[in-house]
Design a protein around this motif. Structure first.
Motif, mmCIF file in Angstrom:
data_model
loop_
_atom_site.group_PDB
_atom_site.id
_atom_site.type_symbol
_atom_site.label_atom_id
_atom_site.label_comp_id
_atom_site.label_asym_id
_atom_site.label_seq_id
_atom_site.Cartn_x
_atom_site.Cartn_y
_atom_site.Cartn_z
ATOM 1 N N ALA B 385 0.827 -1.211 0.000
ATOM 2 C CA ALA B 385 0.000 0.000 0.000
ATOM 3 C C ALA B 385 0.860 1.260 0.000
ATOM 4 C CB ALA B 385 -0.933 -0.004 1.210
ATOM 5 N N ALA B 386 2.032 1.172 0.662
ATOM 6 C CA ALA B 386 2.900 2.350 0.759
ATOM 7 C C ALA B 386 3.852 2.453 -0.433
ATOM 8 C CB ALA B 386 3.697 2.289 2.063
ATOM 9 N N GLY B 387 3.715 1.542 -1.375
ATOM 10 C CA GLY B 387 4.577 1.580 -2.556
ATOM 11 C C GLY B 387 5.990 1.089 -2.293
ATOM 12 N N LYS B 388 6.190 0.419 -1.132
ATOM 13 C CA LYS B 388 7.538 -0.061 -0.797
ATOM 14 C C LYS B 388 7.777 -1.471 -1.327
ATOM 15 C CE LYS B 388 8.589 3.283 2.316
ATOM 16 N NZ LYS B 388 9.750 4.165 2.191
ATOM 17 N N LEU B 389 6.709 -2.133 -1.720
ATOM 18 C CA LEU B 389 6.834 -3.451 -2.341
ATOM 19 C C LEU B 389 6.092 -3.373 -3.668
ATOM 20 C CD1 LEU B 389 7.523 -6.481 -2.393
ATOM 21 C CD2 LEU B 389 5.415 -6.901 -1.140
ATOM 22 N N SER B 390 6.876 -3.353 -4.752
ATOM 23 C CA SER B 390 6.260 -3.210 -6.069
ATOM 24 C C SER B 390 7.125 -3.946 -7.079
ATOM 25 C CB SER B 390 6.188 -1.725 -6.444
ATOM 26 O OG SER B 390 7.515 -1.215 -6.538
ATOM 27 N N ALA B 391 6.661 -3.994 -8.314
ATOM 28 C CA ALA B 391 7.456 -4.643 -9.355
ATOM 29 C C ALA B 391 8.799 -3.937 -9.492
ATOM 30 C CB ALA B 391 6.684 -4.600 -10.676
ATOM 31 N N SER B 392 8.790 -2.609 -9.427
ATOM 32 C CA SER B 392 10.051 -1.901 -9.621
ATOM 33 C C SER B 392 10.980 -2.072 -8.422
ATOM 34 C CB SER B 392 9.803 -0.428 -9.918
ATOM 35 O OG SER B 392 9.063 0.156 -8.882
ATOM 36 N N SER B 393 10.411 -2.141 -7.188
ATOM 37 C CA SER B 393 11.287 -2.332 -6.031
ATOM 38 C C SER B 393 11.956 -3.708 -6.088
ATOM 39 C CB SER B 393 10.514 -2.149 -4.723
ATOM 40 O OG SER B 393 9.748 -3.295 -4.410
ATOM 41 N N LEU B 394 11.201 -4.709 -6.571
ATOM 42 C CA LEU B 394 11.778 -6.054 -6.688
ATOM 43 C C LEU B 394 12.850 -6.094 -7.776
ATOM 44 C CD1 LEU B 394 8.943 -8.695 -6.337
ATOM 45 C CD2 LEU B 394 11.049 -8.507 -5.001
ATOM 46 N N ALA B 395 12.545 -5.448 -8.921
ATOM 47 C CA ALA B 395 13.512 -5.428 -10.021
ATOM 48 C C ALA B 395 14.800 -4.739 -9.575
ATOM 49 C CB ALA B 395 12.907 -4.711 -11.226
ATOM 50 N N LYS B 396 14.635 -3.660 -8.813
ATOM 51 C CA LYS B 396 15.790 -2.919 -8.322
ATOM 52 C C LYS B 396 16.623 -3.799 -7.392
ATOM 53 C CE LYS B 396 16.697 1.336 -5.784
ATOM 54 N NZ LYS B 396 16.117 1.778 -4.523
ATOM 55 N N PHE B 397 15.927 -4.523 -6.518
ATOM 56 C CA PHE B 397 16.626 -5.400 -5.586
ATOM 57 C C PHE B 397 17.432 -6.456 -6.343
ATOM 58 C CE2 PHE B 397 16.689 -9.549 -3.533
ATOM 59 C CZ PHE B 397 17.362 -9.256 -2.360
ATOM 60 N N ILE B 398 16.786 -7.058 -7.358
ATOM 61 C CA ILE B 398 17.436 -8.148 -8.095
ATOM 62 C C ILE B 398 18.674 -7.638 -8.821
ATOM 63 C CG2 ILE B 398 17.066 -9.628 -10.140
ATOM 64 C CD1 ILE B 398 14.451 -10.476 -8.836
ATOM 65 N N LYS B 422 1.526 -9.763 -9.897
ATOM 66 C CA LYS B 422 2.140 -10.783 -10.747
ATOM 67 C C LYS B 422 2.460 -10.266 -12.146
ATOM 68 C CE LYS B 422 1.430 -15.611 -12.172
ATOM 69 N NZ LYS B 422 1.137 -15.687 -13.602
ATOM 70 N N GLY B 423 1.463 -9.666 -12.789
ATOM 71 C CA GLY B 423 1.652 -9.188 -14.161
ATOM 72 C C GLY B 423 2.763 -8.155 -14.269
ATOM 73 N N GLU B 424 2.731 -7.190 -13.351
ATOM 74 C CA GLU B 424 3.750 -6.135 -13.388
ATOM 75 C C GLU B 424 5.138 -6.702 -13.166
ATOM 76 O OE1 GLU B 424 2.787 -2.861 -10.690
ATOM 77 O OE2 GLU B 424 0.673 -3.297 -11.047
ATOM 78 N N ILE B 425 5.238 -7.669 -12.252
ATOM 79 C CA ILE B 425 6.565 -8.243 -11.969
ATOM 80 C C ILE B 425 7.070 -9.011 -13.184
ATOM 81 C CG2 ILE B 425 7.848 -9.822 -10.470
ATOM 82 C CD1 ILE B 425 5.911 -9.103 -8.207
ATOM 83 N N GLU B 426 6.160 -9.726 -13.859
ATOM 84 C CA GLU B 426 6.563 -10.453 -15.066
ATOM 85 C C GLU B 426 7.144 -9.496 -16.110
ATOM 86 O OE1 GLU B 426 2.912 -12.508 -15.820
ATOM 87 O OE2 GLU B 426 3.633 -14.383 -14.924
ATOM 88 N N GLU B 427 6.531 -8.327 -16.208
ATOM 89 C CA GLU B 427 7.030 -7.327 -17.171
ATOM 90 C C GLU B 427 8.374 -6.769 -16.741
ATOM 91 O OE1 GLU B 427 4.368 -4.097 -18.226
ATOM 92 O OE2 GLU B 427 2.749 -5.564 -18.435
#
Lengths: 316, 453
Positions: B385-398, B422-427
């Motif tokens: 909800a706070a935008g701290k866990l998102s597709a971009s945060s995961l991509a950045k971490f990886i 799921k969809g956003e992370i796949e992208e």
């Protein structure tokens, strides 16, 4: 100037709830001081210990527990042994096998077991559902009915949740005259809200206990401690009628499920005996719950029951 | 008399120089009024202002620093319950050692030394008891030998000794070996000997432990010590009974914080080893009670690993800042013997989530790499909800943790509660297969056990 204790005796007190019948009945709550503060005023009803057994058997792989129940061939024999465990005040029968993901035993079978256990033991009994909201709302109704049949056993039902309180609390406390635990998730406002909702159904707060949530020491226990402490303060200092129910906290179900208790000595040689870890975890968590304000804790290991019972003796 | 922030503000230089560490003189004054900051933090107060404010603004409970470099302090609390405000100083653990058991115990003590969420867990102090009646050498020689053996182990020393001449010799050993830090605690002052003991403690810059037959006597002795100018004290709640020790710990703290009785405004010491000798489980139970209710130093007969695990975990929980979430370090955590070919699973860095999730994942027995990204210490849904866990945060971490070169497997399980991602992370992570894991940790044991990848 000499020192004088400024006793904190509150004008209101925690409700008293009695379960069981005759001279074996026990009472929870009733105090008008902070938890264990006997130096401020006497605490009439000491905190109580419930011994948990599951209809799926006892916790496996713990020598002290296995030895205690050795020879018991079924749940009824286990219940008899548990009821005589030194330090046990009441028995907690958990109907885990009713869970649809865990055997899905029929309600009839479960109720039959409850009846047999109620006949077999003479200490007060609490019956816990299978933690499946939908199944519990049907199951616990029948359990309450069975407890009232014949000679009323005056049992405690665990638990009414936000999602099924209407069915569980109405059946347990209104229709069949038993006592009910309101279970909420570690938050004073949620706890109060559920108590109000149950009260609106016409159920007296005097027939209720609260389970404010549980956690093992080290696993976010600060939330449990602070919630219990805040609820006790609201009940005593602000005379909040919707938070004055005695508090019951399941301990063993949490402490025997964490890594500290489960990890084998082969995997963690430096950690020492798994059983000693499990008992210390159970004892530490239970003692902390009592210090925070639980009026009853639910335990499993005979050594934990003995230790916590002696701790209460020493503090009363 | 409690002063208001404004009363204090009037006496400050009002220059907002920030030398005290606060943003403005007003902010500083408010903190002093709450007891959160000491008046002495402001270097610009006049003598008159200090005299006017001194006593009235002193915190209700003394904070006793044992060691500034190793960050060991006692007391300084301002509230009775952790939901009111953060507790300041966690309780410290001591283990009693004796001449006959020293080698055996020090080996056990040193085994307990591990990190939990960035906090070092170990036995901080050694308690050395001197008993005149058991003293075989009759002149304290064997006790001094014990002190000599104890000072070399990087632990603060408690000298439980009420004989001034033996205490002097013991303090000399401590001073020679450990210098001024960590400070020794001379636990031996009572109604009869407090004058001599206080002089000794002051001479060697040691903290003085005070005891009494009951709370009244303890109170009178502390008053007398304060008159002598010694405010470097720890109060021993005694070992008459569990009931009395608990009553003592609670009443001392409550008198100081609720009733503003400064005479009891000192940290406490509880010897649970003496309250329940030879009873490991009872000592664990008592140590837990005194962790919640006001023991500053808890002395045990032993600290076994099975005792340490719950006790240090409980202590860490109780003394966390309620406003600051407990976080684990972001990174790759291999579980169940995972290697570069094992699947990847991700969750947030909130400590509670981490502990619950790893516990269940370990129970599944399936080798996997747990990827913990920086989610601000929030739980899964809050972080999302706070935008701290998102597709971009995961991509950045990886990317930042170089996951793709460290791990060959390209299957990632995401928490069921954020299935929507799921969809956003796949992208965001081309080449990866994203699978939604269960929403509750407890369901993941079955889920991963039955998994066929």
């Amino acid at each position: 100037m000499a020192y004088k204790n400024e006793a904190q005796v509150f004008p209101s007190s925690i409700n008293t709830l009695t379960i069981g019948i005759g001279d074996k009945a026990i009472a929870f709550g009733g105090e008008n001081v902070l938890p264990l503060y006997t130096f401020d005023a006497p605490i009439e009803h000491r905190p109580k210990i419930g011994v948990a057994i599951s209809d799926m058997g006892y916790i496996k792989g713990v020598p002290g527990i296995e030895k205690f129940y050795a020879g018991a061939e079924n749940v009824i024999e286990m219940a008899k042994l548990a009821a005589n465990m030194p330090g046990a005040d009441f028995l907690v029968l958990c109907l885990d096998s009713a869970n649809p993901n865990n055997g899905d035993k029929s309600i009839e079978e479960c109720v039959d077991l409850v009846k047999k256990v109620l006949e077999a033991v003479d200490i007060p009994v609490a019956v816990e559902g299978c933690k499946n909201i939908e199944k519990d709302s049907r199951l616990l109704e029948k359990v309450a009915e069975a407890a009232q049949e014949g000679s009323d056993k005056n049992i405690l039902i665990l638990s009414a949740h936000e999602e099924n309180y209407k069915a569980v609390a109405t059946a347990a406390a209104l229709a069949y005259g038993q006592n009910v635990t309101a279970e909420s998730a570690v938050d004073i406002n949620l706890a109060k809200q559920l108590n109000v909702l149950i009260n609106v159904l016409g159920i007296s707060p005097e027939k209720m206990m609260m389970n404010l949530g549980s956690a093992a020491a080290g696993y976010g226990f600060e939330y449990i401690a602070s919630t219990i402490e805040r609820v006790k303060m609201a009940a005593l200092a602000q005379d909040d009628a919707m938070l004055k129910m005695p508090i019951i906290t399941p301990v063993s179900s949490e402490t025997w499920a964490v890594k500290e208790s489960l990890a084998s000595q082969e995997d963690y040689p430096e950690w020492g005996s798994a059983e000693a870890r499990g008992v210390n975890m159970e004892v530490s968590t239970a003692a902390a719950c009592l210090a925070a304000g639980s009026n009853a804790v639910i335990l499993a290991h005979p050594d934990s029951v003995k230790t916590i019972s002696e701790l209460i003796d020493n503090l009363m | 008399m409690a002063l208001k922030g404004l009363d204090i503000f009037k006496l400050t230089p009002k220059t907002n120089c920030k030398d005290c560490g606060s943003a403005t003189c007003m902010a500083f004054s408010m903190k002093v009024a709450q007891g959160a900051v000491e008046l002495s933090k402001c270097p610009h107060l006049s003598e008159e202002a200090l005299a006017a404010l001194g006593d009235a603004t002193a915190p209700p409970m003394a904070k006793i620093a044992l060691c500034t470099t190793c960050n060991m302090a006692l007391g300084g609390e301002t509230v009775l319950f952790r939901h009111e405000k953060t507790f300041v100083s966690k309780n410290l653990y001591a283990v009693s050692v004796c001449a006959d058991c020293f080698d055996e115990k020090i080996t056990e003590i040193k085994k307990i030394d591990y990190d939990r969420l960035g906090e070092r867990m170990y036995v901080e102090l050694l308690n050395l008891r001197y008993d005149r009646h058991e003293d075989k050498s009759a002149d304290g020689k064997s006790y001094i030998e014990l002190v000599k053996r104890s000072v070399d182990h990087n632990r603060a020393i408690i000298l439980e000794c009420d004989d001034p001449s033996v205490a002097r010799a013991a303090l000399e050993v401590c001073a020679q070996s450990q210098g001024t830090e960590p400070k020794a605690i001379l636990n031996g002052a009572n109604a009869e000997n407090y004058d001599a003991m206080s002089k000794l403690a002051t001479e060697f810059d040691a903290v003085l432990g005070v005891s009494g037959k009951n709370l009244n006597e303890l109170y009178d002795t502390v008053s007398a010590l304060e008159k002598l100018g010694n405010k470097n004290l720890v109060l021993d709640v005694g070992c008459v009974s569990v009931k009395d020790a608990f009553a003592g710990a609670v009443q001392i703290r409550r008198a100081a914080l609720k009733d503003k009785n400064r005479t009891f405004g000192y940290p406490t010491l509880v010897n649970v080893g003496k309250l329940a000798p030879d009873n490991e489980y009872m000592q664990t139970a008592l140590a837990s009670v005194f962790t919640l209710k006001y023991g500053s130093i808890i002395v045990m007969e032993n600290m076994t690993y099975p005792q340490a695990l719950p006790l240090y975990g409980l202590r860490q929980n109780i003394f966390t800042d309620p406003q600051k979430p407990m976080k684990v370090e972001p990174g790759i955590y291999p579980l169940n013997g995972a290697d570069e070919n094992s699947i990847c699973v991700t969750t947030v860095d909130f400590a509670l989530t981490y502990f619950v999730v790893t516990g269940e994942l370990e129970r599944s027995g399936v080798p996997m790499n747990l990827l913990i990204s920086d989610a601000g210490g929030f739980s899964v849904l809050t972080a999302w909800a706070a935008g701290k866990l998102s597709a971009s945060s995961l991509a950045k971490f990886i990317k930042e943790h170089d996951v793709e070169s460290k791990i060959k497997n390209r299957t990632l399980f995401i928490p069921g509660k954020v299935a929507v991602l799921k969809g956003e992370i796949e992208e965001a992570l081309p080449g990866w297969t994203i699978i939604v894991a269960p929403g509750e940790a407890i369901e993941s044991v079955k889920f991963f056990k039955e998994l066929k990848v």
